[in-house]
Each structure stands twice: as C-alpha cells, then as structure tokens.
Design a protein around this motif. Structure first.
Motif, PDB file in Angstrom:
ATOM      1  N   SER A 122      41.240  38.764  80.778  1.00 12.35           N
ATOM      2  CA  SER A 122      42.209  39.142  79.754  1.00 12.35           C
ATOM      3  C   SER A 122      41.621  39.991  78.633  1.00 12.35           C
ATOM      4  CB  SER A 122      42.821  37.883  79.138  1.00 12.35           C
ATOM      5  OG  SER A 122      41.842  37.196  78.381  1.00 12.35           O
ATOM      6  N   GLY A 123      40.301  40.049  78.553  1.00 12.43           N
ATOM      7  CA  GLY A 123      39.675  40.777  77.460  1.00 12.43           C
ATOM      8  C   GLY A 123      39.529  39.955  76.190  1.00 12.43           C
ATOM      9  N   THR A 176      38.769  42.689  73.926  1.00  9.91           N
ATOM     10  CA  THR A 176      37.757  43.652  74.337  1.00  9.91           C
ATOM     11  C   THR A 176      38.269  44.375  75.563  1.00  9.91           C
ATOM     12  OG1 THR A 176      36.004  42.216  73.497  1.00  9.91           O
ATOM     13  CG2 THR A 176      35.349  43.904  75.067  1.00  9.91           C
ATOM     14  N   CYS A 177      38.184  45.702  75.544  1.00  6.47           N
ATOM     15  CA  CYS A 177      38.658  46.498  76.674  1.00  6.47           C
ATOM     16  C   CYS A 177      37.788  47.739  76.811  1.00  6.47           C
ATOM     17  CB  CYS A 177      40.126  46.877  76.481  1.00  6.47           C
ATOM     18  SG  CYS A 177      40.468  47.821  74.988  1.00  6.47           S
ATOM     19  N   ARG A 178      38.023  48.476  77.873  1.00 10.26           N
ATOM     20  CA  ARG A 178      37.346  49.757  78.035  1.00 10.26           C
ATOM     21  C   ARG A 178      37.962  50.734  77.042  1.00 10.26           C
ATOM     22  NH1 ARG A 178      36.429  50.800  84.348  1.00 10.26           N
ATOM     23  NH2 ARG A 178      35.259  52.476  83.415  1.00 10.26           N
ATOM     24  N   SER A 179      37.308  51.847  76.834  1.00 11.31           N
ATOM     25  CA  SER A 179      37.779  52.822  75.851  1.00 11.31           C
ATOM     26  C   SER A 179      39.189  53.320  76.131  1.00 11.31           C
ATOM     27  CB  SER A 179      36.819  54.015  75.794  1.00 11.31           C
ATOM     28  OG  SER A 179      35.581  53.592  75.272  1.00 11.31           O
ATOM     29  N   ASP A 180      39.601  53.314  77.411  1.00  9.24           N
ATOM     30  CA  ASP A 180      40.951  53.788  77.752  1.00  9.24           C
ATOM     31  C   ASP A 180      41.989  52.672  77.696  1.00  9.24           C
ATOM     32  OD1 ASP A 180      40.366  52.322  80.030  1.00  9.24           O
ATOM     33  OD2 ASP A 180      40.564  54.001  81.413  1.00  9.24           O
ATOM     34  N   GLY A 181      41.597  51.457  77.302  1.00 10.88           N
ATOM     35  CA  GLY A 181      42.533  50.355  77.146  1.00 10.88           C
ATOM     36  C   GLY A 181      42.632  49.423  78.333  1.00 10.88           C
ATOM     37  N   THR A 182      41.974  49.741  79.436  1.00  7.61           N
ATOM     38  CA  THR A 182      42.028  48.875  80.613  1.00  7.61           C
ATOM     39  C   THR A 182      41.040  47.721  80.473  1.00  7.61           C
ATOM     40  OG1 THR A 182      40.414  50.258  81.784  1.00  7.61           O
ATOM     41  CG2 THR A 182      42.747  50.765  82.129  1.00  7.61           C
ATOM     42  N   THR A 183      41.237  46.687  81.287  1.00  8.87           N
ATOM     43  CA  THR A 183      40.326  45.541  81.240  1.00  8.87           C
ATOM     44  C   THR A 183      38.942  45.942  81.736  1.00  8.87           C
ATOM     45  OG1 THR A 183      41.023  44.822  83.423  1.00  8.87           O
ATOM     46  CG2 THR A 183      42.167  43.837  81.536  1.00  8.87           C
ATOM     47  N   LEU A 184      37.956  45.134  81.395  1.00  9.58           N
ATOM     48  CA  LEU A 184      36.576  45.453  81.738  1.00  9.58           C
ATOM     49  C   LEU A 184      36.305  45.385  83.236  1.00  9.58           C
ATOM     50  CD1 LEU A 184      36.259  45.072  78.675  1.00  9.58           C
ATOM     51  CD2 LEU A 184      34.149  43.880  79.129  1.00  9.58           C
ATOM     52  N   THR A 227      47.735  50.142  70.114  1.00 14.32           N
ATOM     53  CA  THR A 227      47.692  51.032  71.269  1.00 14.32           C
ATOM     54  C   THR A 227      46.414  51.837  71.232  1.00 14.32           C
ATOM     55  OG1 THR A 227      48.863  52.745  70.085  1.00 14.32           O
ATOM     56  CG2 THR A 227      50.192  51.219  71.395  1.00 14.32           C
ATOM     57  N   VAL A 228      46.042  52.394  72.358  1.00  5.41           N
ATOM     58  CA  VAL A 228      44.838  53.201  72.456  1.00  5.41           C
ATOM     59  C   VAL A 228      45.249  54.658  72.374  1.00  5.41           C
ATOM     60  CG1 VAL A 228      42.907  53.811  73.936  1.00  5.41           C
ATOM     61  CG2 VAL A 228      43.700  51.463  73.849  1.00  5.41           C
ATOM     62  N   GLY A 232      43.835  64.537  77.662  1.00  5.95           N
ATOM     63  CA  GLY A 232      44.680  64.715  78.841  1.00  5.95           C
ATOM     64  C   GLY A 232      45.202  63.438  79.464  1.00  5.95           C
ATOM     65  N   ARG A 233      44.740  62.287  78.999  1.00  5.76           N
ATOM     66  CA  ARG A 233      45.241  61.016  79.540  1.00  5.76           C
ATOM     67  C   ARG A 233      46.398  60.524  78.680  1.00  5.76           C
ATOM     68  NH1 ARG A 233      39.919  57.421  80.617  1.00  5.76           N
ATOM     69  NH2 ARG A 233      39.120  58.564  82.380  1.00  5.76           N
ATOM     70  N   PRO A 234      47.372  59.877  79.296  1.00  7.20           N
ATOM     71  CA  PRO A 234      48.462  59.332  78.486  1.00  7.20           C
ATOM     72  C   PRO A 234      47.987  58.129  77.684  1.00  7.20           C
ATOM     73  CG  PRO A 234      48.737  58.731  80.788  1.00  7.20           C
ATOM     74  CD  PRO A 234      47.559  59.670  80.709  1.00  7.20           C
ATOM     75  N   SER A 235      48.682  57.859  76.617  1.00  7.06           N
ATOM     76  CA  SER A 235      48.374  56.720  75.765  1.00  7.06           C
ATOM     77  C   SER A 235      48.653  55.423  76.509  1.00  7.06           C
ATOM     78  CB  SER A 235      49.222  56.782  74.498  1.00  7.06           C
ATOM     79  OG  SER A 235      49.002  55.657  73.710  1.00  7.06           O
ATOM     80  N   VAL A 236      47.842  54.388  76.250  1.00  2.00           N
ATOM     81  CA  VAL A 236      48.047  53.082  76.851  1.00  2.00           C
ATOM     82  C   VAL A 236      48.779  52.218  75.836  1.00  2.00           C
ATOM     83  CG1 VAL A 236      46.894  51.050  77.749  1.00  2.00           C
ATOM     84  CG2 VAL A 236      45.956  53.304  78.202  1.00  2.00           C
ATOM     85  N   GLY A 237      49.799  51.531  76.279  1.00  2.00           N
ATOM     86  CA  GLY A 237      50.554  50.669  75.379  1.00  2.00           C
ATOM     87  C   GLY A 237      51.944  51.222  75.177  1.00  2.00           C
ATOM     88  N   PRO A 238      52.720  50.563  74.349  1.00  2.00           N
ATOM     89  CA  PRO A 238      54.089  51.017  74.158  1.00  2.00           C
ATOM     90  C   PRO A 238      54.119  52.375  73.481  1.00  2.00           C
ATOM     91  CG  PRO A 238      53.580  49.251  72.635  1.00  2.00           C
ATOM     92  CD  PRO A 238      52.397  49.396  73.553  1.00  2.00           C
ATOM     93  N   GLY A 239      54.985  53.227  73.939  1.00  2.00           N
ATOM     94  CA  GLY A 239      55.121  54.556  73.356  1.00  2.00           C
ATOM     95  C   GLY A 239      56.007  54.499  72.141  1.00  2.00           C
ATOM     96  N   PRO A 240      56.183  55.650  71.500  1.00  7.99           N
ATOM     97  CA  PRO A 240      57.036  55.661  70.319  1.00  7.99           C
ATOM     98  C   PRO A 240      58.480  55.394  70.708  1.00  7.99           C
ATOM     99  CG  PRO A 240      56.383  57.895  70.921  1.00  7.99           C
ATOM    100  CD  PRO A 240      55.644  56.944  71.821  1.00  7.99           C
TER     101      PRO A 240
END
Length: 172
Positions: free
Chosen positions: A76-77, A89-97, A147-148, A153-161
């Motif tokens: 779960s991080g 705790t997560c990777r820089s892009d917001g995914t789990t380790l 959110t991250v 070029g990568r989309p944001s992780v988490g809920p958008g606006p």
C-alpha cells in the motif's frame, strides 16, 4: 534554489520522523512479543526451557522490521506510522514500489539506519522533499490524497481537475 509550488504535497521532515517514531514503537512492542511470548508459553505448558524456540523466536523478531516495512511499502505504500501521519511512500510517478524495490529499500534502511536518519536531512533541501534514500530508490513520500505532478509527457496520477457540467438532477 527555487522550490516548486507542488512542494506542499510531499511529506516534510517532522512528519516523516513522527511516522518513523510510531513505527519504531510498534515494532519494539511486536518484537518483544514475538521473541518472548512463545518461549514463555512453552515454559508454562511443559516446564522446560527449549533453546530452539528461544533462538527461533529471536530470529523471527529480528526479521520482523524488514518484513513489516517491505510488506507495507509493497502492498500500500503506507506503514501504520505513515497512516497515522497521513503519508504514503511511492515511486516518483505515483505507483507503488513493488515487492523487490520495497524489500531492498527496507533492507538498506535497516542495515545502515544511522546513515538513513542523516539522509532525512535531504528533505530540507530538496524541492520534492526527498531524503537521500528516496533519490537512490526513485521514491517520494506524499501526503495522503495528493496527486503527483505530470512527468514530461506522462499523465497526472490521481483525480483530475473537476469540470463543470450540467447540474445533477432527476433523469428524464
């Protein structure tokens, strides 16, 4: 040095240290129970003192911190201490380790704990509040619910606006 405005989504020094203190307290109690309770119960039931059980319980208590951190970060991080202070705790892009990164991060943190603690000072100078070990493992510690920011070029992780739309009403 200019710090990004998104800095507030990352956990700071005091928050991280508080979570670590809570985890340390929890692991101290759990370690004492794992190392002492089984031999004590055996001794009460049989009257003898099995050294093999004392050794096994001690070994399991020694592995407990590594297993705890590795499992929590991989699944779960968030450790229990992180949940108490509202971080993960997560990777820089917001995914789990993932299991391997979490296991190695936990092992390194426990083997060189004094260096790990000194490395937390990196939180004070980094725009994303990364400690030295976060830079090494490509991780960040985020406040829960943040959110991250997008990475080239990568989309944001988490809920958008949220976008305004028609008001919700009864369907016709």
């Amino acid at each position: 040095m200019t710090l990004p405005t998104d800095r507030h989504g990352y956990a700071g020094f005091a928050t991280r240290l508080t979570g670590l203190a809570a985890d340390s307290l929890l692991l101290t109690v759990a370690g004492l129970l794992v190392s002492g309770l089984p031999p004590m119960i055996w001794r009460q039931m049989t009257g003898d003192d099995p050294q093999w059980l004392v050794a096994l319980s001690g070994a399991l208590a020694g592995l407990l911190p590594w297993a705890y951190f590795a499992a929590c970060w991989a699944l779960s991080g968030a450790t229990i201490g992180a949940l108490l202070v509202g971080t993960r705790t997560c990777r820089s892009d917001g995914t789990t380790l993932g299991p391997l990164r979490a296991a190695v991060r936990a092992l390194v943190g426990l083997v060189i704990a004094p260096v790990w603690l000194v490395g937390l000072l990196g939180v004070l100078t980094d725009g994303r509040r990364r400690a030295w070990h976060d830079r090494l493992f490509g991780t960040v510690v985020r406040r829960a619910g943040s959110t991250v920011a997008p990475i080239a070029g990568r989309p944001s992780v988490g809920p958008g606006p949220s976008r305004p739309g028609p008001p919700a009403g009864p369907a016709r």
